[in-house]
Structure formats: structure tokens, C-alpha cells
Write a protein that holds these residues in place. Structure first.
Motif, PDB file in Angstrom:
ATOM      1  N   TYR A 195       0.698  -1.167   0.010  1.00 20.05           N
ATOM      2  CA  TYR A 195       0.072   0.009  -0.023  1.00 20.05           C
ATOM      3  C   TYR A 195       0.767   1.112  -0.052  1.00 20.05           C
ATOM      4  O   TYR A 195       1.808   1.569   0.883  1.00 20.05           O
ATOM      5  N   ASP A 196       0.680   1.985  -1.079  1.00 18.99           N
ATOM      6  CA  ASP A 196       1.420   3.268  -1.177  1.00 18.99           C
ATOM      7  C   ASP A 196       0.493   4.398  -1.034  1.00 18.99           C
ATOM      8  O   ASP A 196      -0.232   4.666  -1.729  1.00 18.99           O
ATOM      9  N   PRO A 197       0.619   5.161   0.067  1.00 18.41           N
ATOM     10  CA  PRO A 197      -0.139   6.145   0.332  1.00 18.41           C
ATOM     11  C   PRO A 197      -0.296   7.306  -0.678  1.00 18.41           C
ATOM     12  O   PRO A 197      -1.184   8.111  -0.714  1.00 18.41           O
ATOM     13  N   GLU A 198       0.771   7.502  -1.532  1.00 17.78           N
ATOM     14  CA  GLU A 198       0.647   8.492  -2.644  1.00 17.78           C
ATOM     15  C   GLU A 198      -0.186   8.303  -3.367  1.00 17.78           C
ATOM     16  O   GLU A 198      -0.878   9.026  -4.172  1.00 17.78           O
TER      17      GLU A 198
ATOM     18  N   ASP B 143      -5.771   3.914  -2.858  1.00 15.49           N
ATOM     19  CA  ASP B 143      -6.425   2.624  -3.334  1.00 15.49           C
ATOM     20  C   ASP B 143      -7.872   3.229  -3.783  1.00 15.49           C
ATOM     21  O   ASP B 143      -8.992   2.963  -3.585  1.00 15.49           O
ATOM     22  N   PRO B 144      -7.811   4.352  -5.156  1.00 18.98           N
ATOM     23  CA  PRO B 144      -8.983   4.806  -5.348  1.00 18.98           C
ATOM     24  C   PRO B 144     -10.068   3.950  -5.971  1.00 18.98           C
ATOM     25  O   PRO B 144     -11.329   4.152  -5.853  1.00 18.98           O
ATOM     26  N   GLU B 145      -9.629   2.774  -6.441  1.00 15.17           N
ATOM     27  CA  GLU B 145     -10.910   1.871  -7.025  1.00 15.17           C
ATOM     28  C   GLU B 145     -11.686   1.260  -5.892  1.00 15.17           C
ATOM     29  O   GLU B 145     -12.675   1.057  -6.235  1.00 15.17           O
ATOM     30  N   HIS B 146     -11.119   1.462  -4.517  1.00 17.01           N
ATOM     31  CA  HIS B 146     -11.955   1.040  -3.420  1.00 17.01           C
ATOM     32  C   HIS B 146     -12.128   2.101  -2.220  1.00 17.01           C
ATOM     33  O   HIS B 146     -12.251   1.954  -1.353  1.00 17.01           O
TER      34      HIS B 146
END
Ligand code: FE
Length: 243
Positions: free
Chosen positions: A204-207, A210-213
Motif C-alpha cells: 500500500y503506497d499512500p501516495e 486505493d482509488p478503486e476502493h
């Protein structure tokens, strides 16, 4: 004098491919990631696989007497590997939203990101304790595309994939070694913005978020929703550790 125990690390140099192994039973379909497919003879053409008894696919093959293998290309995305490798057919229908065909044995065959498909009828099996080795006659085979087949090494080194506990090659020692923090990583771990899934290796990269979710770019891991799960394997947030 007792002989020294075998050095497990010697096994880590064995090479493997990576395959989607499938079967069916009573109109139910299932598949799993498998690295133990091999050709055993040419005349007649026979192949074998080794499968953990806890896998749903094991029960399907045992009872239907057939299995199929879709050979992954090295360009296959981690999402496809995780779909078959880190979800259980006991919990989800892996073919519900996936394109597939059914071949001569009735087993599902995956075409996307695969180079070849094989189908076999079980000739014999060998009980190996936790696993069963199934050997079968090849009843159908086709080439779908030219390319380089995915190897186990590629999966681990390029896709940064983890090894499921049910895999014949799973090693608790190797897993511990891979997760072992380095001498200076303790301090860095607390401030590291990236988090890695302990089940499948997704980072998981905060930059990126996880827009899809529903997780916007720029969202720190700690601020993702409590019910957010790994987009690859579905593991909960608690399965993540700082990268
Ligand atoms: Fe995961």
C-alpha cells in the motif's frame, strides 16, 4: 552418531513454473495457483501435479479424476495470480467474473495472460501426507500465444509475491527470513508510509491510495477505513506491516 539434518536452503534453488490448476465437480468450478506441474513422460504424454489436501481443487480432482493447467505468461498481473493464489474456493467462486472456456474434461481453462492450456485425466495418485501427487494422461493441449512462461522466481523477485502456506514449497524459515527486519529498520518501520500485506505481498503506497476502493491518493495507511481490505487478496488491515 546422528546424521546432520538436511539443509532446507538447498531446496530453495529448485526452479519451478507458475500455473493455474483447475478442476470441476457437480457443476462447480475451481482453480488455484500451482508451481508443481511437470511433464513426466512423452510417449504417452503425461503430466503430474502436487496439491495440498486442504485445497478445494484437491477434492475436485480426487473425485472428478480430471484437471487442467493454464500456463501463465511472465506478463500476467499480480492481480490474476492473487485471485487464484490467495483466495479460497471454499469462500468465493473464482470464475464468477472471469472469462474462461471449458475443455474436453469440463475443467475451466483461463486464456487471458496464459500461453498454453493442458487437460489431463488422472491415471494414478500418490499420498504424500499433507499433499497428493496426481499423475495423468494428457487428453488435450493447445498453444494460445507466444511468450515467456512465468517462473516461480519471477513471481517472487519481480512481482514480490509471497508463498501461500498450502504450497508444497512453503517454508516457515524462508518466510520469517523475508519478513525479518534489518538492523536499522526498526526505527524506519514506525515512520514508513508504505505498508505490505503479509498474505500476498501487496504494497500500500499512500501516495497512490486505493482509488478503486474509495481510498483517495495521499491517504496514510492509518487513515484508510477500518474495513478496508487488501485489494489483491482480501486480507484485513491487521495483516499489514510497515514496508
Ligand atoms: Fe494481500
Amino acid at each position: 552418531m546422528t546424521a546432520p539434518s538436511p539443509d532446507e536452503r538447498a531446496l530453495w534453488n529448485i526452479s519451478y513454473g507458475l500455473y493455474i490448476l483447475t478442476s470441476h465437480l457437480d457443476r462447480r468450478l475451481n482453480g488455484m495457483i500451482c508451481n508443481t506441474v511437470m511433464q513426466v513422460t512423452s510417449h504417452p504424454m503425461r503430466i503430474s501435479v502436487c496439491v495440498n489436501k486442504e485445497n478445494l481443487t484437491h477434492g475436485f480432482i480426487s473425485r472428478s479424476g480430471v484437471f487442467a493447467v493454464s500456463i501463465l505468461a511472465d506478463t500476467a498481473p499480480m492481480e490474476l495470480v492473487a485471485h487464484f493464489g490467495f483466495k479460497s474456493g471454499h469462500d468465493v467462486d473464482k470464475f464468477a467474473d472471469l472469462a474462461f472456456q471449458q475443455g474436453a474434461t469440463g475443467s475451466p481453462l483461463v486464456g487471458d495472460h496464459c500461453l498454453s492450456q493442458l487437460e489431463a485425466r488422472v491415471l494414478d495418485s500418490m499420498d504424500m501426507g499433507t499433499h497428493t501427487v496426481f499423475a495423468g494422461d494428457l487428453v488435450a493441449a493447445r498453444v494460445l500465444a507466444q511468450g515467456t512462461p512465468m517462473t516461480y522466481a519471477n513471481y517472487r523477485q519481480v512481482l514480490k509475491g509471497k508463498v501461500p502456506r498450502n504450497a508444497p514449497t512453503f517454508s516457515a524459515n524462508r518466510a520469517a527470513q523475508a519478513n525479518e527486519p534489518g538492523p536499522t529498520s526498526g526505527r524506519a518501520a514506525n515512520t514508513s508510509p508504505r505498508h505490505v500485506c503479509g498474505v500476498c505481498g501487496y504494497v500500500y503506497d499512500p501516495e497512490k491510495g486505493d482509488p478503486e476502493h474509495g481510498v483517495a491518493p495521499g491517504t496514510p495507511f492509518q487513515e484508510t477505513p477500518p474495513d478496508w481490505v487488501c485489494p489483491l487478496c482480501g486480507a484485513p488491515k491487521s495483516a499489514f506491516t510497515p514496508a
